[in-house]
Design a protein around this motif. Sequence first.
Motif, mmCIF file in Angstrom:
data_model
loop_
_atom_site.group_PDB
_atom_site.id
_atom_site.type_symbol
_atom_site.label_atom_id
_atom_site.label_comp_id
_atom_site.label_asym_id
_atom_site.label_seq_id
_atom_site.Cartn_x
_atom_site.Cartn_y
_atom_site.Cartn_z
ATOM 1 N N SER A 148 2.176 2.704 10.548
ATOM 2 C CA SER A 148 2.413 2.065 9.250
ATOM 3 C C SER A 148 3.755 1.334 9.219
ATOM 4 C CB SER A 148 2.346 3.102 8.122
ATOM 5 O OG SER A 148 3.307 4.135 8.328
ATOM 6 N N LEU A 196 -1.905 7.067 3.692
ATOM 7 C CA LEU A 196 -0.901 6.987 2.628
ATOM 8 C C LEU A 196 0.334 6.214 3.081
ATOM 9 C CD1 LEU A 196 -1.211 10.590 1.144
ATOM 10 C CD2 LEU A 196 -2.503 8.515 0.603
ATOM 11 N N ARG A 199 -0.411 2.835 2.376
ATOM 12 C CA ARG A 199 -0.278 2.627 0.933
ATOM 13 C C ARG A 199 1.168 2.329 0.558
ATOM 14 N NH1 ARG A 199 -0.175 8.024 -2.298
ATOM 15 N NH2 ARG A 199 1.772 8.008 -1.097
ATOM 16 N N ASP A 200 2.095 3.063 1.140
ATOM 17 C CA ASP A 200 3.501 2.933 0.750
ATOM 18 C C ASP A 200 4.156 1.668 1.281
ATOM 19 O OD1 ASP A 200 3.249 5.302 -0.586
ATOM 20 O OD2 ASP A 200 4.125 6.542 0.994
ATOM 21 N N ALA A 206 -2.759 1.939 -4.348
ATOM 22 C CA ALA A 206 -2.699 3.354 -4.697
ATOM 23 C C ALA A 206 -4.052 3.864 -5.190
ATOM 24 C CB ALA A 206 -1.619 3.585 -5.761
ATOM 25 N N SER A 213 -5.425 11.032 -0.905
ATOM 26 C CA SER A 213 -4.252 11.671 -1.504
ATOM 27 C C SER A 213 -4.613 13.021 -2.115
ATOM 28 C CB SER A 213 -3.649 10.743 -2.562
ATOM 29 O OG SER A 213 -2.540 11.339 -3.189
ATOM 30 N N THR A 229 5.815 12.750 3.108
ATOM 31 C CA THR A 229 5.959 11.413 2.517
ATOM 32 C C THR A 229 7.385 10.904 2.665
ATOM 33 O OG1 THR A 229 4.201 11.883 0.918
ATOM 34 C CG2 THR A 229 5.673 10.054 0.411
ATOM 35 N N ARG A 230 8.359 11.779 2.442
ATOM 36 C CA ARG A 230 9.761 11.365 2.616
ATOM 37 C C ARG A 230 10.045 10.996 4.065
ATOM 38 N NH1 ARG A 230 10.668 15.682 -1.071
ATOM 39 N NH2 ARG A 230 11.088 17.108 0.668
ATOM 40 N N THR A 233 8.399 7.588 4.807
ATOM 41 C CA THR A 233 9.110 6.552 4.044
ATOM 42 C C THR A 233 10.434 6.219 4.701
ATOM 43 O OG1 THR A 233 8.064 7.310 1.988
ATOM 44 C CG2 THR A 233 10.034 5.945 1.789
ATOM 45 N N HIS A 236 9.896 4.105 7.753
ATOM 46 C CA HIS A 236 9.624 2.694 7.457
ATOM 47 C C HIS A 236 10.909 1.870 7.432
ATOM 48 C CE1 HIS A 236 5.658 3.919 5.243
ATOM 49 N NE2 HIS A 236 5.543 3.969 6.555
#
Length: 599
Positions: A148, A196, A199-200, A206, A213, A229-230, A233, A236
Amino acid sequence: MSAHHHVQSPATTPEDDADLARWDDDGAPPAQPRSSPGAWLRVGAELGDRLVALSGRQDLLVTCRPGTRSGAPAAFFPTLGEVEFDAGLFAPLQPHEIHPRIVGDEERYPAAWGVFVHEAAHAAHSVWTAPAGANPRLVEAALLLEESRVEGAHLTRRPTDRTYLRTSARTLVMPDVAHPTLQGVEHAAAVAALILGRRDVGILDAGETQAVSDLCEKVLGADLLATLTRIWTAAHQCADHDATTMLAHAQDWCDALDIAAPALPVPEGLPDLLSGAVGVVMDSAAATDAADLAAQAAATSAMATRSRAQANDRAQQASRRRQAAATAKSVFNSGGATVNPDGTPAPHSNPVTGSRRPTSAEQSSASRLSRALRAAAYRERTEERTTSPTPPGRLNMRAALARDAQRAAGSVPTAEPFTHTRRRNSPTPPLRVGIAVDVSGSMRAACAPVASAAWIVARAAALTDPDSRTATIAYDRHLTALTRPTHRAPERVTQFHANGGSHNLANALDALDHGLELSRPGAGRLLVIVTDAQYTPDETAEAVTRVKQLTNAGCAVLQLTLTAKSRHLPGTTLLHLPQPSSAPAAIATAATTAIRRTR
């Protein structure tokens, strides 16, 4: 998550093309390839040409063949500078039908192009390499986060590729979900990272990813899912060359799973549940893309329809202009003959009965109107005043003292004490007056006053400005020029009678518009129509269309009527004259107003 990585190490040994292999002679005919490997060489070369724009790199080679060495639909080999691509992604298209070098050809195979864009994202942004001896599990986790990350980075450079990256997700993600190498909680975490994570970075919406999710939150728990998720993220935001940070995020990923996994129960049939949830996401994304494509097709169709309508309108306008020019040329001929609408002569329908010398009253009226037009056309000189800190100009003592005070105070002087006035003469606008008089049988009372008015206006315009022009056309079903758009004033008053039938006002207006340029700004423009407007619906509609065009262009349109039974032509200013003898004065007043309003 899967053995099919999209970033491959050089450990894979190149093999001969599978399509060149032949079965041993066991009595059966040799296997025939569906397409020759050589036929795909051109496709691979053209993909390589497009890869330069997609990745920003010129040192890469693209090989396209049935099947891949890595086993993935496509893969990027950083050390070899190669992107391999499975020709099966183009099915059912054959090599001769595929021309990637042509921009826009990719719209015929969006899924294959999406996979190619994904590999281009790896080629542009998967620059980091794991150090020798790195933990394979960490490298696996880092490559999972890389999926991603590179798509998000590519999207910042080429946002228009989002549609293709969405279509590629089904081809890339679904096989890995259906045949995972990770099990249990790690399998669910990998699905969360792939779906996901996209998605981010803005690839998936979403709402489309809600099924995955909800399932991942149920399997992993809200806390672990928030932690993962953190981590992705943060990945990224990692730089393309920063292997240390990517491996550190991979370590955090593995640590989070190691701590939480033992306490999490694994639902029965988890792979099937995850496959079903991912299928729902992909179906939702496909439906959204289909709706967007339909909306785009509808918008394109509407735009094409609008463009065709505009083109047809332009063609019709050009045709009308050509027809108007031909009509004006035939009407304002030197012989003064009456013509049909198609320009052919109609000598037996000429309403002109002769001419006479103007009376002293008509000459006086022409002189008065000329003076009134000159007065209306007069424009005061414009004055433009400018200031400056230096001459030339008139010295303003107050500004000079202010400038001295500013200089004494140590500030930068801003006062400008010299004033210069520049006066310019405003051009006097010329006059354009067209008169169309109805000579059908119901307009006999208007013949004499309109003939007088036409001569008075033409004479006054010639005395006012050499650029002013007027013209008068008598119309029934035929057209006859009573005065012509020349710079010379007519010497005699043209007399005519009214005993015609039918009405051809539309062509009369076309001839006056073209001959006098009534649609062009820069002059005082007036069109006078003397008629009772007792027309058929078709005649009225054609006339109203011409009147609307002239009024939209800024030309004043006046309709003079002499009887109470007269009708009003829409778009014109109606002026009823109970006394026909007042027509010259009314036309003169309207002409004066038109030139006064000219800007």
